[in-house]
Design a protein around this motif. Structure first.
Motif, PDB file in Angstrom:
ATOM      1  N   ASP A  97       0.867  -1.178   0.000  1.00  0.00           N
ATOM      2  CA  ASP A  97       0.000   0.000   0.000  1.00  0.00           C
ATOM      3  C   ASP A  97       0.906   1.230   0.000  1.00  0.00           C
ATOM      4  OD1 ASP A  97      -1.832   1.988   0.265  1.00  0.00           O
ATOM      5  OD2 ASP A  97      -2.667   1.304   2.180  1.00  0.00           O
ATOM      6  N   THR A  98       1.131   1.781  -1.188  1.00  0.00           N
ATOM      7  CA  THR A  98       2.057   2.912  -1.307  1.00  0.00           C
ATOM      8  C   THR A  98       1.503   4.175  -0.653  1.00  0.00           C
ATOM      9  OG1 THR A  98       1.126   3.405  -3.492  1.00  0.00           O
ATOM     10  CG2 THR A  98       3.104   2.021  -3.425  1.00  0.00           C
ATOM     11  N   SER A  99       0.207   4.191  -0.338  1.00  0.00           N
ATOM     12  CA  SER A  99      -0.375   5.363   0.309  1.00  0.00           C
ATOM     13  C   SER A  99      -0.305   5.272   1.832  1.00  0.00           C
ATOM     14  CB  SER A  99      -1.841   5.532  -0.118  1.00  0.00           C
ATOM     15  OG  SER A  99      -2.624   4.431   0.334  1.00  0.00           O
ATOM     16  N   TYR A 100       0.174   4.119   2.349  1.00  0.00           N
ATOM     17  CA  TYR A 100       0.234   3.931   3.797  1.00  0.00           C
ATOM     18  C   TYR A 100       1.263   4.874   4.415  1.00  0.00           C
ATOM     19  CZ  TYR A 100       1.619   1.895   8.270  1.00  0.00           C
ATOM     20  OH  TYR A 100       1.936   1.723   9.589  1.00  0.00           O
ATOM     21  N   SER A 101       0.926   5.379   5.579  1.00  0.00           N
ATOM     22  CA  SER A 101       1.857   6.205   6.340  1.00  0.00           C
ATOM     23  C   SER A 101       1.792   5.797   7.796  1.00  0.00           C
ATOM     24  CB  SER A 101       1.505   7.691   6.200  1.00  0.00           C
ATOM     25  OG  SER A 101       2.354   8.470   7.037  1.00  0.00           O
ATOM     26  N   SER A 102       2.947   5.491   8.349  1.00  0.00           N
ATOM     27  CA  SER A 102       3.002   5.101   9.754  1.00  0.00           C
ATOM     28  C   SER A 102       2.917   6.302  10.681  1.00  0.00           C
ATOM     29  CB  SER A 102       4.313   4.354  10.024  1.00  0.00           C
ATOM     30  OG  SER A 102       5.417   5.229   9.848  1.00  0.00           O
ATOM     31  N   GLY A 103       3.217   7.461  10.139  1.00  0.00           N
ATOM     32  CA  GLY A 103       3.277   8.656  10.959  1.00  0.00           C
ATOM     33  C   GLY A 103       4.628   8.835  11.624  1.00  0.00           C
ATOM     34  N   ASN A 104       5.531   7.885  11.381  1.00  0.00           N
ATOM     35  CA  ASN A 104       6.847   7.926  12.019  1.00  0.00           C
ATOM     36  C   ASN A 104       7.994   8.118  11.032  1.00  0.00           C
ATOM     37  OD1 ASN A 104       5.646   7.243  14.606  1.00  0.00           O
ATOM     38  ND2 ASN A 104       5.502   5.136  13.862  1.00  0.00           N
ATOM     39  N   TYR A 105       7.683   8.225   9.758  1.00  0.00           N
ATOM     40  CA  TYR A 105       8.731   8.267   8.738  1.00  0.00           C
ATOM     41  C   TYR A 105       9.516   9.566   8.817  1.00  0.00           C
ATOM     42  CZ  TYR A 105      10.987   7.897   4.166  1.00  0.00           C
ATOM     43  OH  TYR A 105      11.905   7.823   3.147  1.00  0.00           O
ATOM     44  N   GLU A 106      10.843   9.434   8.784  1.00  0.00           N
ATOM     45  CA  GLU A 106      11.730  10.595   8.809  1.00  0.00           C
ATOM     46  C   GLU A 106      12.792  10.447   7.728  1.00  0.00           C
ATOM     47  OE1 GLU A 106      13.519  11.285  12.594  1.00  0.00           O
ATOM     48  OE2 GLU A 106      11.660  10.995  13.722  1.00  0.00           O
ATOM     49  N   ASP A 107      12.960  11.487   6.948  1.00  0.00           N
ATOM     50  CA  ASP A 107      14.034  11.555   5.957  1.00  0.00           C
ATOM     51  C   ASP A 107      14.495  13.005   5.888  1.00  0.00           C
ATOM     52  OD1 ASP A 107      15.778  11.544   3.856  1.00  0.00           O
ATOM     53  OD2 ASP A 107      14.431  10.556   2.434  1.00  0.00           O
ATOM     54  N   PRO A 108      15.671  13.310   6.427  1.00  0.00           N
ATOM     55  CA  PRO A 108      16.146  14.702   6.436  1.00  0.00           C
ATOM     56  C   PRO A 108      16.182  15.342   5.054  1.00  0.00           C
ATOM     57  CG  PRO A 108      17.508  13.344   7.867  1.00  0.00           C
ATOM     58  CD  PRO A 108      16.606  12.414   7.134  1.00  0.00           C
ATOM     59  N   ALA A 109      16.314  14.507   4.009  1.00  0.00           N
ATOM     60  CA  ALA A 109      16.381  15.053   2.655  1.00  0.00           C
ATOM     61  C   ALA A 109      15.076  15.739   2.259  1.00  0.00           C
ATOM     62  CB  ALA A 109      16.713  13.951   1.662  1.00  0.00           C
ATOM     63  N   LEU A 110      13.977  15.349   2.893  1.00  0.00           N
ATOM     64  CA  LEU A 110      12.695  16.007   2.613  1.00  0.00           C
ATOM     65  C   LEU A 110      12.727  17.467   3.060  1.00  0.00           C
ATOM     66  CD1 LEU A 110      10.259  13.140   3.680  1.00  0.00           C
ATOM     67  CD2 LEU A 110      10.751  13.905   1.348  1.00  0.00           C
ATOM     68  N   GLU A 111      13.629  17.767   3.987  1.00  0.00           N
ATOM     69  CA  GLU A 111      13.795  19.149   4.463  1.00  0.00           C
ATOM     70  C   GLU A 111      15.048  19.792   3.880  1.00  0.00           C
ATOM     71  OE1 GLU A 111      11.440  20.481   6.230  1.00  0.00           O
ATOM     72  OE2 GLU A 111      10.342  18.567   6.386  1.00  0.00           O
ATOM     73  N   GLY A 112      15.648  19.122   2.892  1.00  0.00           N
ATOM     74  CA  GLY A 112      16.824  19.687   2.233  1.00  0.00           C
ATOM     75  C   GLY A 112      18.149  19.333   2.876  1.00  0.00           C
ATOM     76  N   GLU A 113      18.147  18.449   3.872  1.00  0.00           N
ATOM     77  CA  GLU A 113      19.383  18.048   4.549  1.00  0.00           C
ATOM     78  C   GLU A 113      19.919  16.766   3.924  1.00  0.00           C
ATOM     79  OE1 GLU A 113      22.615  17.642   6.269  1.00  0.00           O
ATOM     80  OE2 GLU A 113      21.468  19.358   7.057  1.00  0.00           O
ATOM     81  N   PHE A 114      21.090  16.839   3.297  1.00  0.00           N
ATOM     82  CA  PHE A 114      21.668  15.676   2.636  1.00  0.00           C
ATOM     83  C   PHE A 114      22.996  15.237   3.242  1.00  0.00           C
ATOM     84  CE2 PHE A 114      18.746  17.352  -0.475  1.00  0.00           C
ATOM     85  CZ  PHE A 114      18.207  16.219  -1.078  1.00  0.00           C
TER      86      PHE A 114
END
Length: 253
Positions: A97-114
């Protein structure tokens, strides 16, 4: 009288049997033909062996071995791409289910941090095990993938320290440990199995694949029967079949 007796003995002597005329010719021809076919058959048989051996050699030399290669890692990981819960973990028990969200996912790159980038997520469901479809159990999957770091030790060393720290956090409070030891999944892994405070069983697996560290955990209720560590380990391997290749393919080296 003597002449009559000689004539009688001459008549009683059997005549020598033989083949004459066309019968003799036929016999000679037949023997010669059989002999010829025998020699021809031997030659053909020998030729067949030689041709067969030659063909086998050519065939075996031309057949390339089938290699089951692991997917090559990507050079860069797009922001938000390492979302394993909905795309891979869910597929084990209830379909992707690609629309599923745990509510816990974190990826700094989403905020521009690489530069310092560790992707994290934790998801949990009630699932039914292969060997026990009647009673659902609590299932939790969490992971941390070190994509990049400013630490001079490098991503591999950071992940190794994270793995060791995670192992030290088990068994959890309230668990009566029955078994523990190294497992055979991932690059390295360690499991803990015991009775939980609810009267059931808890199986926790901590693993590392490249620069990713993950925890797979099953907690059963009081079912009035033993849920073995082997059966829960098999469930963990099913999950790993879906996530191991994702770690290998998506996490850059």
């Amino acid at each position: 009288m003597a002449d009559d007796k000689a004539e009688t003995e001459q008549k009683q002597q059997p005549k020598k049997q033989g083949l004459h005329g066309w019968k003799a010719a036929a016999a000679v021809f037949g023997c010669g033909t059989l002999a010829a076919f025998g020699v021809f058959g031997a030659v053909v048989g020998l030729g067949g062996v030689v041709i067969s051996s030659f063909s086998s050699g050519v065939s075996s030399s031309q057949e390339a071995p089938v290699l089951h290669q692991e997917p090559s890692p990507v050079s860069e990981l797009d922001p938000g791409e390492l979302d394993l819960c909905g795309r891979h973990v869910m597929a084990v028990y209830m379909g992707s289910d690609t629309s599923y969200s745990s509510g816990n996912y974190e990826d700094p790159a989403l905020e521009g941090e690489f530069e310092d980038r560790i992707v994290r997520d934790s998801c949990e469901w009630e699932v039914r095990l292969q060997q026990n479809l009647l009673n659902p159990v609590d299932f939790t999957y969490s992971y941390e993938s070190v994509i990049s770091t400013s630490d001079v030790a490098g991503a591999g060393e950071v992940a190794s320290v994270l793995y060791e720290e995670t192992v030290e956090g088990f068994p959890r409070d309230g668990t009566e440990l029955l078994e523990s030891g190294e497992s055979d999944v991932g690059d390295r892994s360690y499991f803990f199995y015991g009775r939980n405070s609810g009267g059931g069983y808890t199986y926790s697996l901590v693993g590392q694949t490249h620069t990713s560290v993950y925890v797979i955990e099953y907690i059963t209720g009081d079912e009035g029967r033993v849920v073995t560590s082997e059966s829960l380990a098999n469930e963990a391997r099913r999950v790993m079949d879906h996530t191991e290749r994702a770690f290998t393919a998506l996490v850059p080296e």
